[in-house]
Design a protein around this motif. Sequence first.
Motif, mmCIF file in Angstrom:
data_model
loop_
_atom_site.group_PDB
_atom_site.id
_atom_site.type_symbol
_atom_site.label_atom_id
_atom_site.label_comp_id
_atom_site.label_asym_id
_atom_site.label_seq_id
_atom_site.Cartn_x
_atom_site.Cartn_y
_atom_site.Cartn_z
ATOM 1 N N PRO A 121 4.054 10.906 3.963
ATOM 2 C CA PRO A 121 2.923 10.280 3.945
ATOM 3 C C PRO A 121 2.824 8.650 3.808
ATOM 4 C CG PRO A 121 3.245 11.505 1.864
ATOM 5 C CD PRO A 121 4.231 11.908 2.903
ATOM 6 N N ALA A 122 3.949 8.282 3.101
ATOM 7 C CA ALA A 122 4.131 6.788 3.040
ATOM 8 C C ALA A 122 4.448 6.256 4.421
ATOM 9 C CB ALA A 122 5.697 6.531 2.195
ATOM 10 N N ALA A 123 5.428 6.840 5.279
ATOM 11 C CA ALA A 123 5.472 6.271 6.713
ATOM 12 C C ALA A 123 4.146 6.151 7.291
ATOM 13 C CB ALA A 123 6.690 7.000 7.022
ATOM 14 N N ALA A 124 3.257 7.322 7.172
ATOM 15 C CA ALA A 124 1.943 7.482 7.634
ATOM 16 C C ALA A 124 1.037 6.365 7.376
ATOM 17 C CB ALA A 124 1.373 8.598 7.805
ATOM 18 N N ILE A 125 0.929 6.135 5.940
ATOM 19 C CA ILE A 125 0.220 5.164 5.335
ATOM 20 C C ILE A 125 0.849 3.819 5.577
ATOM 21 C CG2 ILE A 125 -0.382 3.904 3.178
ATOM 22 C CD1 ILE A 125 -0.003 6.941 1.835
ATOM 23 N N CYS A 126 2.002 3.554 5.632
ATOM 24 C CA CYS A 126 2.556 2.159 5.893
ATOM 25 C C CYS A 126 2.355 1.694 7.606
ATOM 26 C CB CYS A 126 4.252 2.106 5.909
ATOM 27 S SG CYS A 126 4.905 0.561 5.939
ATOM 28 N N TRP A 127 2.468 2.645 8.492
ATOM 29 C CA TRP A 127 2.338 2.217 9.975
ATOM 30 C C TRP A 127 0.813 2.150 10.285
ATOM 31 C CZ3 TRP A 127 5.602 0.339 13.116
ATOM 32 C CH2 TRP A 127 6.940 0.207 12.868
ATOM 33 N N SER A 128 0.210 3.120 9.827
ATOM 34 C CA SER A 128 -1.323 2.941 10.016
ATOM 35 C C SER A 128 -1.798 1.625 9.379
ATOM 36 C CB SER A 128 -2.185 4.086 9.686
ATOM 37 O OG SER A 128 -2.046 4.368 8.210
ATOM 38 N N THR A 129 -1.366 1.311 8.357
ATOM 39 C CA THR A 129 -2.099 0.244 7.643
ATOM 40 C C THR A 129 -1.539 -1.111 8.406
ATOM 41 O OG1 THR A 129 -1.862 1.042 5.328
ATOM 42 C CG2 THR A 129 -2.025 -1.397 5.408
ATOM 43 N N TYR A 130 -0.258 -1.135 8.844
ATOM 44 C CA TYR A 130 0.412 -2.038 9.584
ATOM 45 C C TYR A 130 -0.157 -2.444 10.727
ATOM 46 C CZ TYR A 130 3.825 -4.858 12.027
ATOM 47 O OH TYR A 130 4.618 -5.852 12.864
ATOM 48 N N GLU A 131 -0.454 -1.353 11.363
ATOM 49 C CA GLU A 131 -1.180 -1.566 12.959
ATOM 50 C C GLU A 131 -2.579 -2.040 12.658
ATOM 51 O OE1 GLU A 131 0.258 -1.573 15.445
ATOM 52 O OE2 GLU A 131 1.988 -0.287 15.329
ATOM 53 N N GLY A 159 5.712 -2.331 -11.584
ATOM 54 C CA GLY A 159 5.708 -3.647 -11.497
ATOM 55 C C GLY A 159 6.745 -4.231 -10.683
ATOM 56 N N ALA A 160 8.028 -3.903 -10.880
ATOM 57 C CA ALA A 160 9.007 -4.196 -10.029
ATOM 58 C C ALA A 160 8.822 -4.071 -8.660
ATOM 59 C CB ALA A 160 10.431 -3.472 -10.549
ATOM 60 N N MET A 161 8.400 -2.714 -8.231
ATOM 61 C CA MET A 161 8.270 -2.432 -6.928
ATOM 62 C C MET A 161 7.040 -3.157 -6.299
ATOM 63 S SD MET A 161 8.856 -1.169 -4.256
ATOM 64 C CE MET A 161 10.531 0.020 -4.969
ATOM 65 N N GLY A 162 5.910 -3.743 -6.985
ATOM 66 C CA GLY A 162 4.918 -4.489 -6.451
ATOM 67 C C GLY A 162 5.494 -6.070 -6.465
ATOM 68 N N LEU A 163 6.490 -6.574 -7.039
ATOM 69 C CA LEU A 163 7.128 -7.664 -6.903
ATOM 70 C C LEU A 163 7.939 -7.688 -5.554
ATOM 71 C CD1 LEU A 163 8.105 -8.898 -10.401
ATOM 72 C CD2 LEU A 163 6.207 -9.750 -9.095
ATOM 73 N N GLY A 164 8.550 -6.551 -5.409
ATOM 74 C CA GLY A 164 9.747 -6.486 -4.352
ATOM 75 C C GLY A 164 9.196 -6.039 -2.882
ATOM 76 N N ALA A 165 8.044 -5.217 -2.954
ATOM 77 C CA ALA A 165 7.864 -4.494 -1.575
ATOM 78 C C ALA A 165 7.185 -5.378 -0.599
ATOM 79 C CB ALA A 165 6.747 -3.235 -2.035
ATOM 80 N N GLY A 166 6.215 -6.183 -1.262
ATOM 81 C CA GLY A 166 5.426 -7.380 -0.408
ATOM 82 C C GLY A 166 6.361 -8.150 0.453
ATOM 83 N N VAL A 175 0.756 -1.380 0.051
ATOM 84 C CA VAL A 175 0.038 0.066 -0.033
ATOM 85 C C VAL A 175 0.626 1.165 -0.094
ATOM 86 C CG1 VAL A 175 -1.507 1.395 1.452
ATOM 87 C CG2 VAL A 175 -1.970 -1.332 1.209
ATOM 88 N N GLU A 176 1.859 1.139 0.829
ATOM 89 C CA GLU A 176 2.756 2.383 1.053
ATOM 90 C C GLU A 176 3.456 2.742 -0.157
ATOM 91 O OE1 GLU A 176 7.162 3.535 2.731
ATOM 92 O OE2 GLU A 176 6.225 1.766 3.423
ATOM 93 N N HIS A 177 4.035 1.731 -0.996
ATOM 94 C CA HIS A 177 4.916 2.259 -2.127
ATOM 95 C C HIS A 177 4.271 2.155 -3.355
ATOM 96 C CE1 HIS A 177 9.045 1.558 -0.802
ATOM 97 N NE2 HIS A 177 8.553 0.672 0.218
ATOM 98 N N LEU A 178 3.039 1.445 -3.570
ATOM 99 C CA LEU A 178 2.285 1.718 -4.795
ATOM 100 C C LEU A 178 1.471 3.216 -4.738
ATOM 101 C CD1 LEU A 178 0.654 -1.780 -5.487
ATOM 102 C CD2 LEU A 178 2.978 -0.824 -6.144
ATOM 103 N N ALA A 179 1.071 3.593 -3.458
ATOM 104 C CA ALA A 179 0.440 4.894 -3.398
ATOM 105 C C ALA A 179 1.121 5.977 -3.692
ATOM 106 C CB ALA A 179 -0.223 4.958 -1.807
#
Length: 317
Positions: free
Chosen positions: A289-299, A87-94, A29-33
Amino acid sequence: MGTSHDAAHSLDDIGSWKYMAAGSVAGMVEHLAMFPVDTLKTRMQMVGATPASASLHPHRRPAAQFGRFFASIIRTEGPLGLYRGIGAMGLGAGPAHAVYFSVYELCKQNLGGNRPGHHPLVHAASGIIATTASDAVLTPMDVVKQRLQLRRSPYGGVSDCMVKMFRAEGIRAFYASYKTTVVMNAPFTAVHFSTYEAMKKVLSEVSPEKASEERILVHLSAGGAAGALASAFTTPLDVVKTRLQCQGVCGADTFSNSSIHSALRQIVAKEGPQALLQGLKPRVLFHTPAAAICWSTYEAMKNFLHHYQEYPAFPQP
């Protein structure tokens, strides 16, 4: 107060596979957004390294470059130009974030970070160990992603880039920037996790009786502040990482080795010290915003998985 602490502690002890699942979703979610902002950062950091980018934006101030690069991409490549390499980020980020968060949580637990009180050194150390493991997974796809993001990239897509890189440069090309990435992300992650955990604790104590209702706001605020501070602090090393990953592509400068010191000297000698701050604005705009998105999604995912295991999949008759 005790109830909110017990609830927080139970969420920090939900099992390794759930950390991996929550981290994987959060990373995607973080990287694609935020991918379009990342593309702008890569283009700006390559100014002066490639003849094409230097001729398009000669002697521009960083503040002016941000808007000009955005307008240039939209005008010449269309909106999809901002998403080349996604596409590369989609394969690697998860997978990378699954490793990142699971290692962090396990280290934090084993080092005593879940005990009552604030433990900044434990959080920092856990973050450094986590990013070292995560970067080993993400770096190859990050190299492919950045090469695809370049203006007039010679690659047709993810698989084409990987095959051509391997044939022309070997497996070492995929890890040319790994040392720089770890050296950059170690202080980034130490600052990030320490700031996040500290702000989460402070914000949660402001109104403990409403801790559950305000949990998402706490994670957004703490994550955003941590991302802004850490990204600004490590921008020069990020410039070096980008240059190492994209060397030789589209006529970009090459480096005799992957030494950080050597790359820094070469960049400064050719372009001046201001080149090390290229992409500062989009980097901060990305990570806040990426860190905010990432942490809120993770939690949120941790919370969902924690409650999901408490209920059966199907109601009993």
